[in-house]
Design a protein around this motif. Structure first.
Motif, short mmCIF file in Angstrom:
data_model
loop_
_atom_site.label_atom_id
_atom_site.label_comp_id
_atom_site.label_asym_id
_atom_site.label_seq_id
_atom_site.Cartn_x
_atom_site.Cartn_y
_atom_site.Cartn_z
N THR A 1 -54.41 -0.29 -2.24
CA THR A 1 -53.72 0.97 -1.94
C THR A 1 -54.61 2.13 -2.39
N TYR A 2 -54.48 3.30 -1.73
CA TYR A 2 -55.36 4.44 -1.97
C TYR A 2 -54.52 5.69 -2.26
N LYS A 3 -55.19 6.73 -2.84
CA LYS A 3 -54.58 8.02 -3.12
C LYS A 3 -55.62 9.11 -2.92
#
Length: 360
Positions: free
Chosen positions: A134-136
């Protein structure tokens, strides 16, 4: 290997090569009874005995070191010469076993039956499930242009032109013909030479000389920054382990109920009949009747040459002369017929069908 020509006594002896014939084989029936085997053994023993008798006869004939001075059966008015008899051979037939008695193995196949059986479809194992990362988003101030500095010219440099002498040719000492303060004899010409000093040569050049250096001022430009928004990993990619139980199913399988076995069948021996030649006596010297010099006419040589050419031998022509080609043809004919070799003999004439008296 053929022996070289040699002159012995009255005859010219030429060595002979006897070719060994290839055994001829004939297949006999594979069923060979004990009675037939006994008969074959007795025939072989009888053939061995006959061959030994022939060998003993040949040894008895050739046991003397030298031939008698006169042929034992010489006839009055006839001419004789020592000639080389070829080796003696006998034909022999022998029955030999080419394949021994053996056995043929027959395999009786096994018996099978069908049964229900649980078989493993898939073993117990660990299943791995991959969970993606997952990324931000993050904001970050990044330097776009770094700080830089530069030099600004305030006052240029000042120069002046000056004159300067520079050397073109340095001073040197040379030897010249004549008298002077320092003298010597030239080794090549024998003349008196003296040493002369040639002064150096100079010239004037103009050049620029720095009077006052240039003046500069350093100006500094500050760096340039920019706020950027970038995507970074929040939770990295990872795997989850899950235990999967084994799976089974019921299938029909074939099992051996009666094992296979071998049955032995006897096979009779195989025999072959071989025909070959065996040497029973070596080449030896013996007396042979030859045409006398008074009988060796051109007509007789003509007849011999014509007869040999009719049988395919090259006599070098039909000229009535007993030359080297005719002698070579006679020698080849004697070898092919198993006759004594060395020169023209009466038995050659008889074999060719030329009566000696008629040829005269």
């Amino acid at each position: 290997m053929c022996s070289k020509p040699a002159v012995i006594g009255l005859g010219v002896l030429l060595g002979a090569c006897v070719p060994v014939s290839t055994p001829n084989t004939a297949q006999i029936p594979p069923e060979y009874t004990a009675k037939e085997g006994r008969i074959s053994s007795l025939e072989s023993a009888l053939a061995d005995a006959m061959i030994e008798i022939e060998k003993m006869k040949a040894r008895t004939v050739s046991s003397g070191d030298e031939l008698p001075a006169i042929p034992p059966n010489a006839e009055t008015g006839r001419c004789y010469a020592r000639m080389l008899l070829p080796p003696a051979y006998v034909d022999r037939v022998e029955t030999r076993m080419v394949k021994e008695a053996s056995e043929r193995l027959e395999t009786v196949p096994a018996s099978f039956a069908w049964f229900d059986e649980q078989v493993l479809v898939s073993e117990e194992h660990v299943r791995l499930t991959v969970v993606p990362a997952t990324y931000k988003w993050l904001e970050e101030r990044t330097e776009v242009l770094p700080a830089r500095s530069q030099q600004v010219l305030l006052t240029p440099a000042e120069y002046k032109t000056v004159m300067e002498e520079v050397i073109v040719t340095p001073e040197e000492l040379v030897w010249q013909p004549g008298r002077g303060e320092i003298e010597k004899i030239d080794e090549e010409s024998g003349e008196i030479v003296h040493q002369r000093r040639i002064p150096a040569k100079y010239k004037q050049i103009s050049k620029q000389v720095l009077v006052a250096p240039a003046q500069y001022r350093k100006e500094v430009t500050p760096p340039v920054y920019e706020t950027l928004r970038k995507r970074v990993v929040d939770v990295p990619e990872h795997t989850i382990e899950e235990l999967v139980p084994a799976k089974y199913k019921t299938v029909k399988v074939q099992r051996e109920t009666v094992p296979s076995r071998e049955v032995r069948h006897p096979i009779a021996p195989v025999y072959k009949r071989f025909t070959y030649r065996e040497k029973v006596a070596d080449a030896r010297l013996d007396w042979r009747m030859i045409p006398c010099e008074r009988e060796l006419s051109k007509e007789l040589v003509y007849s011999v040459q014509r007869a040999l050419r009719a049988k395919g031998y090259d006599t070098g022509g039909v000229d009535g002369v007993l030359g080297k080609y005719t002698l070579a043809a006679i020698h080849d004919f004697q070898k092919s017929q198993g006759l004594a070799t060395g020169r023209l003999s009466v038995e050659v004439l008889e074999t060719l069908g030329i009566p000696l008296l008629a040829a005269q």
